[in-house]
Every structure is written in structure tokens, then in C-alpha cells.
Design an enzyme around this catalytic site. Structure first.
Site, mmCIF file in Angstrom:
data_model
loop_
_atom_site.group_PDB
_atom_site.id
_atom_site.type_symbol
_atom_site.label_atom_id
_atom_site.label_comp_id
_atom_site.label_asym_id
_atom_site.label_seq_id
_atom_site.Cartn_x
_atom_site.Cartn_y
_atom_site.Cartn_z
ATOM 1 N N ASP A 32 62.820 44.840 -5.372
ATOM 2 C CA ASP A 32 63.802 45.379 -4.434
ATOM 3 C C ASP A 32 64.740 44.250 -4.042
ATOM 4 O O ASP A 32 64.516 43.105 -4.399
ATOM 5 C CB ASP A 32 63.086 45.983 -3.220
ATOM 6 C CG ASP A 32 63.858 47.153 -2.617
ATOM 7 O OD1 ASP A 32 65.084 47.027 -2.416
ATOM 8 O OD2 ASP A 32 63.235 48.185 -2.358
ATOM 9 N N ALA A 90 60.838 53.588 -2.920
ATOM 10 C CA ALA A 90 59.630 52.864 -3.309
ATOM 11 C C ALA A 90 59.840 52.075 -4.590
ATOM 12 O O ALA A 90 59.096 51.155 -4.883
ATOM 13 C CB ALA A 90 58.490 53.856 -3.502
ATOM 14 N N LYS A 91 60.850 52.456 -5.372
ATOM 15 C CA LYS A 91 61.187 51.761 -6.621
ATOM 16 C C LYS A 91 59.960 51.553 -7.493
ATOM 17 O O LYS A 91 59.742 50.490 -8.061
ATOM 18 C CB LYS A 91 61.912 50.442 -6.326
ATOM 19 C CG LYS A 91 63.203 50.658 -5.518
ATOM 20 C CD LYS A 91 64.037 49.416 -5.354
ATOM 21 C CE LYS A 91 65.356 49.693 -4.650
ATOM 22 N NZ LYS A 91 65.235 49.992 -3.208
ATOM 23 N N ARG A 92 59.159 52.614 -7.623
ATOM 24 C CA ARG A 92 57.949 52.535 -8.412
ATOM 25 C C ARG A 92 58.256 52.639 -9.899
ATOM 26 O O ARG A 92 59.287 53.192 -10.301
ATOM 27 C CB ARG A 92 56.991 53.661 -8.010
ATOM 28 C CG ARG A 92 56.499 53.560 -6.561
ATOM 29 C CD ARG A 92 55.707 52.287 -6.306
ATOM 30 N NE ARG A 92 55.089 52.300 -4.983
ATOM 31 C CZ ARG A 92 55.532 51.657 -3.912
ATOM 32 N NH1 ARG A 92 56.635 50.930 -3.971
ATOM 33 N NH2 ARG A 92 54.882 51.722 -2.764
ATOM 34 N N THR A 130 62.499 56.838 -5.362
ATOM 35 C CA THR A 130 63.260 55.949 -6.239
ATOM 36 C C THR A 130 62.310 55.324 -7.262
ATOM 37 O O THR A 130 61.173 54.963 -6.932
ATOM 38 C CB THR A 130 63.986 54.844 -5.449
ATOM 39 O OG1 THR A 130 63.037 54.103 -4.677
ATOM 40 C CG2 THR A 130 65.038 55.437 -4.526
#
Lengths: 277, 277
Positions: free
Chosen positions: B100, A96-98, A122
Site C-alpha cells: 500500500d 485491503a489490496k489482497r 481492492t
């Protein structure tokens, strides 16, 4: 999932393969693609059934679900629930790359760990400590911090040197270890340049690395292992498109299984060479 | 929404207020909180109706919706649709802080711009060019790049100096302007330290800044305007908790309206002082 369980799963399966569940309707059989979120759920379940014997982890990237809105989030939740029910020894990473301020990061952590029930999320480091630590307070759960990514844009900021010559991705790896430990923090370390993986390994000898970029993005499994492995294996190697979209025909699940088995076989050979299994 | 329309809305309303729609059930009337996603939709609609006359933008933070899973995403979508239908001159920012690799960033951009129909998405810069540019290719849509955030953790990485003494947030502002322009890119610039806003303004004279941190996080509106405004106003000042949770009783909407009007009055006074309206 605890670190010792993850390591045991890797050793007993002879695999450190993570399957990226990034379903692209344009690469799915037309009949499935036409079904929207339900088609994605059906696709994922078939891919999971075909690959679970060869993998230790699954990594759905949230973008591929959010693009379908609320229905897509249902597909994400049902996919996670399916894995937990049928393959409880699989490690689930929400890609999710939050990264947000403390009180907001806590909302994300609860959403992923408590509602979706994943093992890891992530996390982007740009906003610093209070954007990362809320993901560290859940027993057996993990923050996977972006350090060195596998895309071209990773050159833009991650390689900048500070006034002492330390590159930015190295600053992230050093600083983040003041917040987390090898039992609740991993790092994303892209596969596209092997020697850089070695640089991260020297700075973080015990943390697990989640390694994208093998396969479609051009990274080499041999090189990743040479530079990235530690004595507890210490790497999860992700492949997404190369497995789940190996075929766009009705044999997609069978072909995904074949690709996953090939990678598992290569991984098992490497583990045997190193007398780890 | 195009830049000229946004500036015209600001000048005609005498307001550069963005209302953060970050509904926290613990701070809502109990009867609404008990209704889950439906309660949030009802809450948001009432807050929007009460504040729309005083605001030019709304900024839902995705974390507050994702925490409710698929149902929460429905609440996000219905909130955006309600604004578009009833207040088409409002600028909608999805505060998602996404970032991303290229093909994934494109999925996020489509999800937010085409499906949810928002005007802008906040984007994290750590992964570089290909994580940002997919948000720039939609007519009248915007990427809002995190430069200087308002949280404590912003000190950890954003203030690092490179080998020429340039701070990391400054590198982001300089580099990002090679990808986007003042008609499709804004920057997040936190309100908590005024002189730093001035530093960003010197590097990006024409871009709009989205300024969080006024109110609950302690930033001063006067200082933000002194350091951040340009001759086309150039700032959107966000307040979330200070408006939408001004009261946790049944008068929440009325109180939100009062708080928004107070801020609008302060903003209009500043614009008049500067002879902009």
C-alpha cells in the site's frame, strides 16, 4: 450492491464521493484516541453520521484497523455493520489490496464478502488470474483491481513498457477484463496524473474507477472528471484525510461533514454541467 | 532475527524447513473445527510442538485467520506469541502479501513487527518503492518481496517481457535490491519451475529465497536446492498442507511431525552432500 443501484444512488445524491475511513489516532481528539479500538468505532460512527448525506461509498483501509490487532478487526467489523444497518444504500469498499493463490484468495473473499459484508475489496494484480477471480463469484460484489496507483512508487513498475510499448498498468487493465465485467470489476486509477486516467478510460470504457489521490495527495477533481467520467458517471472519488481529519478537535465530525458537503457540491455542479442530473 | 542467527539455526538443525500454518477447519478433526478460533489455536500449538525440532521457520498465512474476523486475528496473535515464548529460535513470517502507499505501509509494518512480533512480512511489489521500504526500517526484521509466485496466475504478469527482453519478475528482483539488502530483504520464488529459480539466483546471489510450492503444489526439493541454494544455504522451503493436514484424524500432530521430520531428513542429506553440515 448492483451496478444500477450504485449509479442510481450517485445520480439521486448528486455525489460520487467515497469517504476513506482511515482513522489515525494521532489526528483524533486525545480523549477518543486514548480509548483505542472503542475510540475508533465512536469516531467512525460520528464521521459516518455527519457525511452519509453527501457520500455514496465508504472505504475503510484495513491497515488502520490491523495495526490494533484483534481489537482493530472488531472496530472494522463494527464500522461495516454500522453502515449496513443505518445507511444500507452506501457502498462499502474494504481497501485491503489482497492478492494470493487461488485457495487463499477464496478465504479472503469469504472473509470480506460473507463475514464483514462489504460490497467490494481492492485486489493487487501481481499474482494474476487465480488471485483475482475468487472475488468475482459473489452476486452484487466487486473486485477493485489496482491498475494505476496514486503514490510515487507507482512509477517503479506500473509504467514499465513491454516489448510492444504497452505499459504494465495497461496490461493489467486489458488482461483483467478477460476475467471480470463492468458489473463485478472496478479499477483503482490514481488521480495524480489526469491524462493517464484518460488512457485507462480508453481501455476500459464501462468499468467504474475508484480514484484515490484527490485532496491530500494533490489530484484535481476537475481533471479526474474530464478524463475519467463516462456516460454512467463511472467514477468514485475517494477522500480520506481531507475529510475525516479536517479537524483534530471535538468538532471533527462537523468539519468532516462540511468538507464532504463541499466536495458533494463540486461534484453536483459537474454532474449538472454535463446534464447528468 | 538477524541473518547470521537464521543461517546458524539452519546449519545446526540441518533444516531449512518453513512450516506453513494455514489451518483449514475442513481438514481438521471435527471436534477441533467446531471450536472456531480456539480450535485453531489448539491445532496450531500441537502442530508447532510436533514440528519445531525439524523446522527453522513458521509461516501463518493471514487469510486463514482473517476469515474468522476479530477472533481469527486473536488466533494469529496467540499463535505468534506461543512460538516466540516456547521456540524463540524460530523465524516467523506473516504471509500477508501487503502492499500500500507509504503511510499505510508503515501502519502494516508496525502492526506485524511491533504488535504481532513476527520477523518478516511478505510484501507485494506492484505499488513500488514506498510500499516496500517501510518494512525495511526495523532492526532484525525482513520484507519478503513477491518475485515469482508458484500459482498458475504467475504467468499472467510476472512473465511479461519489457522492451529489453527482461521479464517482469526480474525487474522486481533488480529494482527491489536498490531498496533492501541481503540482511533485510528476501524474495518469494516459487518452486514449480526450477530453472526460473536459477534465473532469480543469478540476479540476487546473496538474498534468502522463501520457496513455496514444494509438496501439494508439485515442486521438487532436489530441483529447488540445485537452482536456488547459495553458499549460506539461502533458501527457506515452505510446506503447508503437506505437513499440517497430513492427517485429518486425531493423529494430525503426530503425522505433521512425521512429515516435517521426513523433509528435514531430506534437507539434512542435501546439506551433507554439499559439505555444509
Amino acid at each position: 450492491m448492483k451496478r444500477t443501484d450504485l449509479v442510481n444512488n450517485i445520480l439521486s445524491k448528486g455525489s460520487f464521493l467515497c469517504v476513506g475511513l482511515d482513522p489515525d489516532p494521532a489526528k483524533m481528539p486525545a480523549a477518543l484516541a486514548a480509548k483505542g479500538a472503542d475510540g475508533i468505532i465512536e469516531f467512525n460512527k460520528a464521521v459516518i453520521d455527519a457525511t452519509a448525506a453527501y457520500a455514496v461509498a465508504y472505504k475503510p483501509n484495513l491497515a488502520f484497523y490491523e495495526t490494533l490487532g484483534a481489537d482493530g478487526m472488531r472496530a472494522f467489523e463494527e464500522t461495516c455493520a454500522y453502515i449496513r444497518s443505518n445507511y444500507p444504500d452506501q457502498f462499502i469498499i474494504a481497501d485491503a489490496k489482497r492478492g494470493d493463490i487461488g485457495n487463499t484468495a477464496r478465504m479472503y473473499a469469504k472473509a470480506f464478502f460473507e463475514n464483514a459484508g462489504v460490497d467490494a475489496v481492492t485486489v493487487a494484480p501481481y499474482m494474476g488470474e487465480d488471485s483475482v477471480t475468487p472475488f468475482l463469484g459473489f452476486d452484487g460484489k466487486w473486485a477493485v483491481v489496482l491498475a494505476l496507483t496514486s503514490n510515487k512508487g507507482s512509477e517503479d513498475f506500473q509504467m514499465i513498457r513491454d516489448d510492444r510499448g504497452t505499459r504494465f498498468f495497461e496490461r493489467v487493465v486489458l488482461q483483467a477484463q478477460k476475467w471480470g465485467t463492468p458489473v463485478n470489476m472496478m479499477f483503482v486509477v490514481g488521480a495524480t496524473r489526469g491524462e493517464l486516467i484518460g488512457d485507462v478510460r480508453r481501455l476500459a470504457p464501462r468499468n467504474f474507477f475508484l480514484v484515490p489521490g484527490v485532496g491530500a495527495q494533490g489530484g484535481s477533481l476537475e481533471e479526474v472528471c474530464r478524463y475519467g467520467m463516462n456516460d454512467e458517471v463511472g467514477i468514485l472519488v475517494n477522500s480520506s484525510r481531507g475529510i475525516i481529519h479536517a479537524s483534530n478537535g471535538d468538532d471533527y465530525a462537523e468539519m468532516a461533514g462540511n468538507k464532504a458537503r463541499e466536495l458533494r457540491d463540486q461534484m453536483a455542479a459537474i454532474l449538472r454541467e454535463r446534464s447528468m442530473i
